[in-house]
Design a protein around this motif. Structure first.
Motif, short mmCIF file in Angstrom:
data_model
loop_
_atom_site.label_atom_id
_atom_site.label_comp_id
_atom_site.label_asym_id
_atom_site.label_seq_id
_atom_site.Cartn_x
_atom_site.Cartn_y
_atom_site.Cartn_z
N UNK A 474 10.33 53.91 6.11
CA UNK A 474 9.60 52.91 7.16
C UNK A 474 8.06 53.74 7.04
N UNK A 475 7.94 55.05 7.40
CA UNK A 475 6.93 55.60 7.64
C UNK A 475 6.04 55.60 6.31
N UNK A 476 6.77 55.91 5.18
CA UNK A 476 6.00 55.68 3.94
C UNK A 476 5.46 54.28 3.51
N UNK A 477 6.27 53.26 3.86
CA UNK A 477 5.65 51.96 3.75
C UNK A 477 4.69 51.51 4.57
N UNK A 478 4.73 52.26 6.00
CA UNK A 478 3.41 52.13 6.85
C UNK A 478 2.24 52.68 6.46
#
Length: 500
Positions: A474-478
């Motif tokens: 999720x952090x990577x896609x954010x």
């Protein structure tokens, strides 16, 4: 209507299979190592996969949690903090771009000065500078490492003058060939508080500065903070006046003024967090508000554009100028705050910074190293190539009109470098948002106290140290959405800046 013969069909199939035989390994590699992980990470971000709970030793089910991981980003204090670290480190990008441009301009000159008597004077001057530098270093009682580094610098100066600009270009670009980890380890040694060459050379100068500060009146140094605030307010007023004038001349749209004004007020808001200078902060805020009201009143009274443009016209130029002024304001503010606190700091003697071991100095240490690396980076080569493509006719016309060197740069060189600067700005922004992992992993492990942990290193910690793979995805896609949005913004306004 002709039909394809069986032999022709077999030949095409044979050619197709032959082509796939050559392309197949590459296509398979892209599918397995690029496309599949990307698609898998999308699905992973919507689950609760945690290696501490979902592994071969525990029988926990993998559940679909929807947008819970993305909602958690806004409540996770570490995510906001590490995003702030990333953005803080990106403040070094304007300095890095400016440094690479200055290096390219210097390396585009002939260091031999055409030979003759001028060349001999340059050789004599370089020998004098090298001799004075070596004598000064030896007289300071420094270590052999400092003497060696100074000697190498003096040798490079002499070789560059005798060998020409090609030697200097080689020296500048050589560090770019060095592996990143090796460079980080070298700088880690340089930043060593006890045995590093930087502190070894810096401490004697700080001891002399301590004596000088103790002799001066504390009120004199604290007054420098008020001068810094006055300079900040002056810069704000001058820039705001120029924005209003550009709007009145039809060179700037109404909406294009909003974001530059917001950026220009950020340094003023930063001062509000300082308890010791709260009164000065109030005065600065009142001054900035008065300037805004005054310029707004002038706009309302004289609110008439000669050639009304589109609302976002000229936004790229205004935004870049506002960013440069904002960084300059922050630099002035930092210098003023340092002088304000200098008497208290010098009471017990000024000590060299702890660099990577101090939470307040860790990020500036990485930014200094990044600036050093930018001087001989690919950005320098791009600017060198762009400088060679500037039409000489423009310089000849500027000379005929009596333009000074500063005017030649701002009105001839800088506009011609706009496409290169735009490309470097976009790539540097993307690299700044995605970067920081190698530095944090090698030099600080993300410390001290998380001061150098960036979003990329945070993804590594969450995924491979903590084991929370779904949250890491999720952090990577954010981060991807952030990079994508800023890139679109750059293309939206940057293209207008290049084409204006």
């Amino acid at each position: 209507m002709s039909q394809t013969s069986p032999s022709s069909s077999r030949r095409r199939w044979r050619e197709f299979l032959t082509a796939m035989g050559f392309l197949g390994p590459n296509i398979l590699g892209v599918l397995v190592f690029t496309i599949f992980p990307v698609l898998f990470s999308v699905l992973l971000a919507f689950t609760n996969w945690d290696l501490r709970l979902h592994n071969m030793y525990k029988d926990n089910s993998l559940n679909w949690v929807g947008f819970d991981n993305f909602v958690r980003l806004f409540t996770e204090a570490d995510f906001v903090r590490f995003l702030g670290n990333t953005l803080f480190l990106m403040m070094g990008i304007p300095f890095a771009v400016a440094g690479s441009l200055i290096a390219a301009i210097l390396l585009s000159k002939d260091t031999r000065a055409g030979g003759g008597r001028t060349f001999l004077w340059l050789i004599a001057a370089s020998a004098l500078i090298a001799s004075c530098a070596l004598l000064t270093v030896i007289g300071m009682g420094t270590s052999a490492m400092i003497i060696l580094v100074t000697g190498l610098g003096c040798g490079m100066l002499a070789l560059g003058l005798t060998g020409g600009v090609t030697v200097y270009r080689t020296f500048f670009y050589t560090p770019h060939f060095t592996a990143g980890v090796a460079t980080f380890l070298l700088w880690k040694k340089l930043y060593n508080p006890r045995t590093g060459p930087i502190n070894t050379a810096l401490q004697p100068a700080l001891d002399s500065l301590t004596v000088a500060v103790q002799l001066l009146s504390p009120s004199l140094l604290r007054g420098a903070f008020w001068i810094a605030l006055l300079l900040m307010a002056t810069l704000f007023a001058m820039t705001l006046r120029k924005l209003r004038q550009s709007w009145a001349d039809g060179d700037l749209g109404g909406r294009a003024m909003l974001l530059p004004i917001i950026l220009l007020t950020i340094p003023t808001l930063v001062t509000w967090n300082w308890e010791r200078t709260r009164a000065a902060s109030w005065l600065l805020i009142v001054a900035v508000a008065a300037i805004l009201l005054w310029q707004g009143a002038l706009k309302a009274i004289r609110g008439r554009q000669h050639h009304p443009p589109t609302p976002t016209y000229g936004g790229g130029t205004a935004l870049i100028n506002a960013l440069m002024i904002m960084v300059l304001q922050l630099v002035i503010l930092g210098l003023g705050a340092t002088l304000h606190a200098l008497p208290a700091m010098a009471a017990d003697g000024l000590a060299a910074p702890q660099w990577l071991h101090d939470p307040h100095w860790a990020k500036p240490s990485l930014m200094i190293m990044g600036f050093w690396g930018a001087l001989g980076s690919n950005n320098m080569l791009l600017y060198l190539a762009a400088l060679t493509n500037v039409p000489q006719e423009l310089y000849e016309a500027a000379d005929i009109d009596g333009a000074s060197p500063r005017q030649r740069f701002w009105h001839v060189t800088w506009p011609q470098l706009a496409p290169t600067t735009f490309f470097i700005g976009v790539m540097s922004t993307i690299g700044g948002l995605q970067g920081g992992f190698e530095m944090a992993r090698t030099m600080t492990k993300g410390g001290p106290d998380g001061a150098t942990t960036t979003l990329s290193y945070f993804i590594y910690i969450e995924g491979f140290e903590t084991g929370r793979l779904s949250f890491a995805a999720a952090v990577a896609w954010a981060l991807f959405v952030l990079v994508f949005s800023i890139t679109l913004f750059n293309w939206k306004f940057g293209n207008k800046y290049v084409n204006d």
